[in-house]
Design a protein around this motif. Structure first.
Motif, PDB file in Angstrom:
ATOM      1  N   SER A  61       0.848  -1.195   0.000  1.00 34.97           N
ATOM      2  CA  SER A  61       0.000   0.000   0.000  1.00 34.97           C
ATOM      3  C   SER A  61       0.881   1.242   0.000  1.00 34.97           C
ATOM      4  O   SER A  61       1.938   1.260   0.636  1.00 34.97           O
ATOM      5  CB  SER A  61      -0.891   0.003   1.243  1.00 34.97           C
ATOM      6  N   PRO A  62       0.456   2.293  -0.716  1.00 36.66           N
ATOM      7  CA  PRO A  62       1.202   3.556  -0.680  1.00 36.66           C
ATOM      8  C   PRO A  62       1.251   4.165   0.721  1.00 36.66           C
ATOM      9  O   PRO A  62       2.030   5.079   0.967  1.00 36.66           O
ATOM     10  CB  PRO A  62       0.414   4.455  -1.642  1.00 36.66           C
ATOM     11  N   ASN A  63       0.421   3.652   1.616  1.00 40.80           N
ATOM     12  CA  ASN A  63       0.404   4.148   2.991  1.00 40.80           C
ATOM     13  C   ASN A  63       1.404   3.417   3.886  1.00 40.80           C
ATOM     14  O   ASN A  63       1.504   3.725   5.078  1.00 40.80           O
ATOM     15  CB  ASN A  63      -1.004   4.003   3.584  1.00 40.80           C
ATOM     16  N   LYS A  64       2.110   2.457   3.327  1.00 42.62           N
ATOM     17  CA  LYS A  64       3.112   1.706   4.075  1.00 42.62           C
ATOM     18  C   LYS A  64       4.503   2.022   3.554  1.00 42.62           C
ATOM     19  O   LYS A  64       4.686   2.354   2.367  1.00 42.62           O
ATOM     20  CB  LYS A  64       2.862   0.205   3.957  1.00 42.62           C
ATOM     21  N   LEU A  65       5.493   1.904   4.419  1.00 48.76           N
ATOM     22  CA  LEU A  65       6.876   2.023   3.986  1.00 48.76           C
ATOM     23  C   LEU A  65       7.265   0.748   3.261  1.00 48.76           C
ATOM     24  O   LEU A  65       6.658  -0.319   3.463  1.00 48.76           O
ATOM     25  CB  LEU A  65       7.800   2.240   5.189  1.00 48.76           C
ATOM     26  N   ILE A  66       8.293   0.837   2.438  1.00 48.19           N
ATOM     27  CA  ILE A  66       8.746  -0.348   1.703  1.00 48.19           C
ATOM     28  C   ILE A  66       9.083  -1.479   2.666  1.00 48.19           C
ATOM     29  O   ILE A  66       8.742  -2.646   2.423  1.00 48.19           O
ATOM     30  CB  ILE A  66       9.972  -0.004   0.830  1.00 48.19           C
ATOM     31  N   ASN A  67       9.712  -1.152   3.781  1.00 44.95           N
ATOM     32  CA  ASN A  67      10.131  -2.198   4.719  1.00 44.95           C
ATOM     33  C   ASN A  67       8.999  -2.720   5.602  1.00 44.95           C
ATOM     34  O   ASN A  67       9.234  -3.513   6.512  1.00 44.95           O
ATOM     35  CB  ASN A  67      11.299  -1.716   5.591  1.00 44.95           C
ATOM     36  N   GLN A  68       7.757  -2.291   5.307  1.00 45.42           N
ATOM     37  CA  GLN A  68       6.598  -2.814   6.017  1.00 45.42           C
ATOM     38  C   GLN A  68       5.773  -3.766   5.150  1.00 45.42           C
ATOM     39  O   GLN A  68       4.760  -4.295   5.598  1.00 45.42           O
ATOM     40  CB  GLN A  68       5.711  -1.656   6.486  1.00 45.42           C
ATOM     41  N   VAL A  69       6.216  -3.966   3.913  1.00 47.28           N
ATOM     42  CA  VAL A  69       5.503  -4.826   2.966  1.00 47.28           C
ATOM     43  C   VAL A  69       6.132  -6.216   2.962  1.00 47.28           C
ATOM     44  O   VAL A  69       7.350  -6.350   3.114  1.00 47.28           O
ATOM     45  CB  VAL A  69       5.535  -4.218   1.547  1.00 47.28           C
ATOM     46  N   LEU A  70       5.311  -7.238   2.777  1.00 47.74           N
ATOM     47  CA  LEU A  70       5.787  -8.616   2.769  1.00 47.74           C
ATOM     48  C   LEU A  70       5.772  -9.199   1.362  1.00 47.74           C
ATOM     49  O   LEU A  70       5.019  -8.738   0.489  1.00 47.74           O
ATOM     50  CB  LEU A  70       4.924  -9.494   3.683  1.00 47.74           C
ATOM     51  N   VAL A  71       6.590 -10.214   1.144  1.00 47.23           N
ATOM     52  CA  VAL A  71       6.596 -10.957  -0.114  1.00 47.23           C
ATOM     53  C   VAL A  71       5.407 -11.914  -0.110  1.00 47.23           C
ATOM     54  O   VAL A  71       5.147 -12.596   0.890  1.00 47.23           O
ATOM     55  CB  VAL A  71       7.903 -11.746  -0.281  1.00 47.23           C
ATOM     56  N   GLY A  72       4.672 -11.978  -1.203  1.00 45.76           N
ATOM     57  CA  GLY A  72       3.520 -12.862  -1.299  1.00 45.76           C
ATOM     58  C   GLY A  72       3.879 -14.217  -1.877  1.00 45.76           C
ATOM     59  O   GLY A  72       5.048 -14.517  -2.144  1.00 45.76           O
ATOM     60  N   ASN A  73       2.873 -15.044  -2.079  1.00 50.42           N
ATOM     61  CA  ASN A  73       3.076 -16.358  -2.677  1.00 50.42           C
ATOM     62  C   ASN A  73       3.237 -16.213  -4.189  1.00 50.42           C
ATOM     63  O   ASN A  73       2.669 -15.314  -4.798  1.00 50.42           O
ATOM     64  CB  ASN A  73       1.888 -17.271  -2.368  1.00 50.42           C
ATOM     65  N   GLY A  74       3.993 -17.115  -4.788  1.00 49.50           N
ATOM     66  CA  GLY A  74       4.134 -17.098  -6.237  1.00 49.50           C
ATOM     67  C   GLY A  74       5.532 -16.817  -6.730  1.00 49.50           C
ATOM     68  O   GLY A  74       5.763 -16.738  -7.940  1.00 49.50           O
ATOM     69  N   SER A  75       6.504 -16.671  -5.813  1.00 51.52           N
ATOM     70  CA  SER A  75       7.869 -16.367  -6.249  1.00 51.52           C
ATOM     71  C   SER A  75       8.474 -17.538  -7.030  1.00 51.52           C
ATOM     72  O   SER A  75       9.280 -17.332  -7.938  1.00 51.52           O
ATOM     73  CB  SER A  75       8.752 -16.011  -5.052  1.00 51.52           C
ATOM     74  N   ARG A  76       8.079 -18.770  -6.691  1.00 49.44           N
ATOM     75  CA  ARG A  76       8.608 -19.935  -7.421  1.00 49.44           C
ATOM     76  C   ARG A  76       8.118 -19.932  -8.871  1.00 49.44           C
ATOM     77  O   ARG A  76       8.843 -20.345  -9.777  1.00 49.44           O
ATOM     78  CB  ARG A  76       8.182 -21.231  -6.711  1.00 49.44           C
ATOM     79  N   LYS A  77       6.882 -19.494  -9.066  1.00 43.36           N
ATOM     80  CA  LYS A  77       6.357 -19.398 -10.425  1.00 43.36           C
ATOM     81  C   LYS A  77       7.143 -18.365 -11.232  1.00 43.36           C
ATOM     82  O   LYS A  77       7.431 -18.573 -12.422  1.00 43.36           O
ATOM     83  CB  LYS A  77       4.877 -19.010 -10.376  1.00 43.36           C
ATOM     84  N   LEU A  78       7.511 -17.269 -10.579  1.00 41.98           N
ATOM     85  CA  LEU A  78       8.313 -16.244 -11.249  1.00 41.98           C
ATOM     86  C   LEU A  78       9.684 -16.794 -11.620  1.00 41.98           C
ATOM     87  O   LEU A  78      10.200 -16.529 -12.717  1.00 41.98           O
ATOM     88  CB  LEU A  78       8.457 -15.033 -10.328  1.00 41.98           C
ATOM     89  N   LEU A  79      10.278 -17.568 -10.725  1.00 43.47           N
ATOM     90  CA  LEU A  79      11.564 -18.200 -11.010  1.00 43.47           C
ATOM     91  C   LEU A  79      11.458 -19.107 -12.228  1.00 43.47           C
ATOM     92  O   LEU A  79      12.345 -19.126 -13.091  1.00 43.47           O
ATOM     93  CB  LEU A  79      12.039 -19.001  -9.792  1.00 43.47           C
ATOM     94  N   GLN A  80      10.364 -19.857 -12.320  1.00 44.26           N
ATOM     95  CA  GLN A  80      10.167 -20.750 -13.460  1.00 44.26           C
ATOM     96  C   GLN A  80      10.022 -19.968 -14.761  1.00 44.26           C
ATOM     97  O   GLN A  80      10.521 -20.386 -15.812  1.00 44.26           O
ATOM     98  CB  GLN A  80       8.923 -21.622 -13.227  1.00 44.26           C
ATOM     99  N   THR A  81       9.371 -18.818 -14.698  1.00 45.07           N
ATOM    100  CA  THR A  81       9.239 -17.970 -15.880  1.00 45.07           C
ATOM    101  C   THR A  81      10.610 -17.516 -16.375  1.00 45.07           C
ATOM    102  O   THR A  81      10.892 -17.529 -17.582  1.00 45.07           O
ATOM    103  CB  THR A  81       8.369 -16.733 -15.563  1.00 45.07           C
ATOM    104  N   ILE A  82      11.471 -17.120 -15.448  1.00 40.21           N
ATOM    105  CA  ILE A  82      12.823 -16.694 -15.815  1.00 40.21           C
ATOM    106  C   ILE A  82      13.602 -17.865 -16.413  1.00 40.21           C
ATOM    107  O   ILE A  82      14.318 -17.705 -17.411  1.00 40.21           O
ATOM    108  CB  ILE A  82      13.551 -16.106 -14.586  1.00 40.21           C
TER     109      ILE A  82
END
Length: 229
Positions: A62-83
């Protein structure tokens, strides 16, 4: 002392790493607001004859949060497979993909720390040895904003020369920096084509593309392809 300050971006373009390599100290700007639709969790790669947007999923962004307050979501493995699928036939795939795998296999849920780790790992691969800092760990006046906040970080770091990406020319004033006994420069990346999958070169893609098509020696040459204005 030459200093650069940038938000931590996901696999940013070559100019981002040229900037890190051009300074004595780099500050990862993790305690400013998250920009939705920006480059903190996404970038472009080369998919045959066109560029393809890749996005790292997030939680609570959210634009109301600092970058260091945001979490990584699910789906990073799918992104790795795309690469993997996109660059499996690139000349440096066997050398570079293990680095990309290591980045995605880190057990880090915080977005800022996840992205910070990948930036440091890529810098190590490219031979960039710039001293590294995290803005949230510094003691500058965090009530400040914009140019004054950057100047406060420069004061704390003892920087005499602040270098920013060329796009920062609309944000920072050389006269103001000069009045504070600091030089202000902007880094302009020179477009140097290299072979990709297509006969048409696509510039300003993720650093992944640069590393997949260029060996370390060639990458080091590309890192020098800029001018300060």
């Amino acid at each position: 002392m030459r200093l650069a300050i940038m938000q931590p971006y996901l696999f940013p373009y070559l100019g981002y790493f040229q900037l890190i390599n051009a300074v004595d100290a780099f500050v990862a700007y993790d305690d400013v607001n998250y920009i939705k639709g920006g480059w903190i969790n996404r970038n472009f790669i080369c998919a045959k004859d066109h560029k393809q947007l890749i996005t790292l999923p997030t939680q609570g962004a959210s634009p109301n949060k600092l970058i260091n307050q945001v979490l990584v979501g699910n789906g990073s493995r799918k992104l790795l497979q795309t690469i993997r699928q996109t660059y499996s036939k690139a000349p440096e795939f066997l050398t570079v993909f293990p680095l990309i795998e290591d980045i995605f296999h880190q057990e880090e849920e915080n977005l800022a720390r996840f992205v910070d780790y990948q930036l440091r790992q890529i810098c190590e691969y490219l031979g960039i040895n710039t001293t590294w800092y995290i803005s949230s760990e510094l003691k500058y006046d965090k009530a400040l904003s914009g140019q004054e906040r950057v100047l406060a970080i420069c004061d704390e770091m003892g920087a005499t020369h602040y270098i920013n990406a060329e796009g920062g020319q609309t944000l920072y004033d050389k006269g103001v920096f000069s009045s504070r006994d600091k030089q202000l420069s902007f880094l302009r990346t020179k477009t140097t084509p290299y072979p990709q999958f297509s006969n048409t070169f696509t510039s300003h893609l993720s650093i992944i593309d640069v590393m997949m098509f260029n060996d370390k020696a060639q990458c080091m040459k590309l890192l020098q392809g800029y001018e300060l204005v």
